[in-house]
Structures are given as structure tokens and as C-alpha cells.
Design an enzyme around this catalytic site. Sequence first.
Site, PDB file in Angstrom:
ATOM      1  N   HIS A 106      -6.953  -6.345  -1.514  1.00 25.10           N
ATOM      2  CA  HIS A 106      -5.891  -5.370  -1.277  1.00 25.10           C
ATOM      3  C   HIS A 106      -4.960  -5.741  -0.126  1.00 25.10           C
ATOM      4  O   HIS A 106      -3.776  -5.429  -0.174  1.00 25.10           O
ATOM      5  CB  HIS A 106      -6.510  -4.003  -0.997  1.00 25.10           C
ATOM      6  CG  HIS A 106      -5.497  -2.909  -0.871  1.00 25.10           C
ATOM      7  ND1 HIS A 106      -4.704  -2.508  -1.921  1.00 25.10           N
ATOM      8  CD2 HIS A 106      -5.131  -2.128   0.195  1.00 25.10           C
ATOM      9  CE1 HIS A 106      -3.895  -1.532  -1.522  1.00 25.10           C
ATOM     10  NE2 HIS A 106      -4.128  -1.293  -0.251  1.00 25.10           N
ATOM     11  N   ASP A 144       0.857  -1.185   0.000  1.00 20.24           N
ATOM     12  CA  ASP A 144       0.000   0.000   0.000  1.00 20.24           C
ATOM     13  C   ASP A 144       0.900   1.245   0.000  1.00 20.24           C
ATOM     14  O   ASP A 144       1.791   1.352  -0.844  1.00 20.24           O
ATOM     15  CB  ASP A 144      -0.974  -0.060   1.177  1.00 20.24           C
ATOM     16  CG  ASP A 144      -2.005   1.054   1.174  1.00 20.24           C
ATOM     17  OD1 ASP A 144      -2.988   0.953   0.427  1.00 20.24           O
ATOM     18  OD2 ASP A 144      -1.813   2.036   1.920  1.00 20.24           O
TER      19      ASP A 144
END
Length: 318
Positions: free
Chosen positions: A297, A100
Amino acid sequence: MSVTHRELQINGIRMHIAEQGSGPLILMCHGWPELWYSWRHQLPALADAGYHVVVPDMRGFGATEAPADASAYSILHTVGDMVALVEALNEREAIIIGHDWGAPVAWNAAMMRPDLFKAVVGMSVPHRPRSAEPPLTLLRQAGMQEYYWFYFQTPGVAETEFERDVPVTMRKLLYGVSGNVPVDRQNPLIVPAGTGFLDRLAVPEKLPDWLREKDVERMASEYQRTGFRGGLNLYRNIDRNWELTAPWHNAQIRQPALFIAGTRDPVIAGKRGEIAIEHMSQAVPGVKKVMIEGAGHWIQQERPEQVNAAVLEFLKSR
């Protein structure tokens, strides 16, 4: 051999680190809204493989100091933290891994200091070479004024929403962009005018197998203590980062590099994601890509065994 914790003074701030193992140094950089705890499955696996694994709470997160000024969260600050951390650990080089927001830190660290960072792994966010114009300008030109980066720009707006009920916020964020959400979901990265970031994210009736109640509680309790501003300030430097990285325009990352992502990650979904991965290949020649089918994610938490295997294979191939 268990995880230990300590604090170091680096690059003008107090940084909390978790560490395990001995051997060549690996730094692991988490993203938003996360903590060192996001790497809980990777610490023992890499330590057992013969590495000294060091996982900080990044600048503005968890037990690490959070400067009040938003300008203290630029890419030069965050990369500088990793450079200073290597020195504080009395090492001369490291392998750097990021997920991320930690992925741009890792990619840029490798680009800016190839003498120090000998290999790089980015997860979920591909390396984006510096564009011809600032990122927010390009989004506006593409008619994407409702993209969540804009919602995060004004101090206080996202903080108020996320801090209203932190346990619910964490459950929505961790579940809402995972691979467990139904395929027909609305794009969670679009925030229509008059709505909040969390409005499109559901609270799961039951947590997925990879996420336990105690994991959510641990993350939520820390964010209840710190608030969300530190991490959100990373987004408030997106265009400034573009200005600061002008000296590296068209620079390439030539160290061994690996990219890992889930096929159901909204960050890389659609045409925009395809273009980002294509541009990454141009800026990182020879980058190896591992796409994990069905994962979302939070790749290293959702699929720890597959992620660990991919990273260890990459490290062995070096």
C-alpha cells in the site's frame, strides 16, 4: 536546491507545506496515517525534473491545523484546501497527485475543477464514481459490517487504540499493509467484533529495506504530539461525501490521468478491488494504469524509483 518549509493561511485554516524546485506546480496529497514526509522520495526527483513541488500536511495532520468539528473534514473541505493552496501560491493551474486518502482528494479535485487541475495521478486508491446508495449502506448490504471503515466511525474508539503506544502503532501500520508481509496474512482491513484494527498486524522483527528506524520515529513523534483524530475524521465523512457530491453524479474525469498501485496492496485485492479498478476506467476514460509487482500500500515509499519513473513518464507524455 533543498526542501523548504512554511505556513500559509488557506481556506480558513493554517497549513504547513514543504516545497522544492521551480517551474509548473505539482501538489502532492498524502493519506492516512501519513504526513508530507511520505513524499520525501518524490520531492527531489520531481523538482530536479523542472517542477515546483508543494507537499502539504493535509487538513488535520502534522503541523497543519486540525479543526475540532468532524464535519470540517468533508471532501469539499479537502478539495477546497487544494484550490485555495493553488491561489495562495499565485498560480492558475496545477498537476495534482494523491495517495491513499490523498487520492480521492486528487480525483475529486480533477473532477470538480478541471479548469484548475490539468492532470491527475492517483496512487493505491482508484477513483470511485458516486454510487447509487451511500457507501456504508452498500457495505452493510454486502455483509461487510466488519470492514475497518465501520470501526473508525465512533469518535474515540480508534484513537484510544492507536494512541496507546504510538511507536508500535506506526510500525504495525507501515509494515502491516506493505508488500513485505507474508502472502498468507489475514485481511488487515477486516476488524472482527471485539478486536482492534491493530490486532491482525504484526510488529516486524526487522524493518523492511524501504523503511528506516528514523522514518518510523519521525512519523511516531508527530502523531504522539497531534493524536490521530484529525485524519480519522476523514472516514467519518464517507457517507456525507456521498451526499455532498450529488451534483457530480456520473461525472467523468477527462484530463490526463494515471493510476499507480502495488499488486500486493490489500486496498485493491480481491473482487472488490477488481470492480473498483473497472469502474475507475469507466469514470476516467483513458486513465493509464501502472501496477508494480510485489509492492504493497505504501507504494511511493516502498518503490520510489519505479513510482518516480512512472510519474515522470506520464508528465513527459502530456
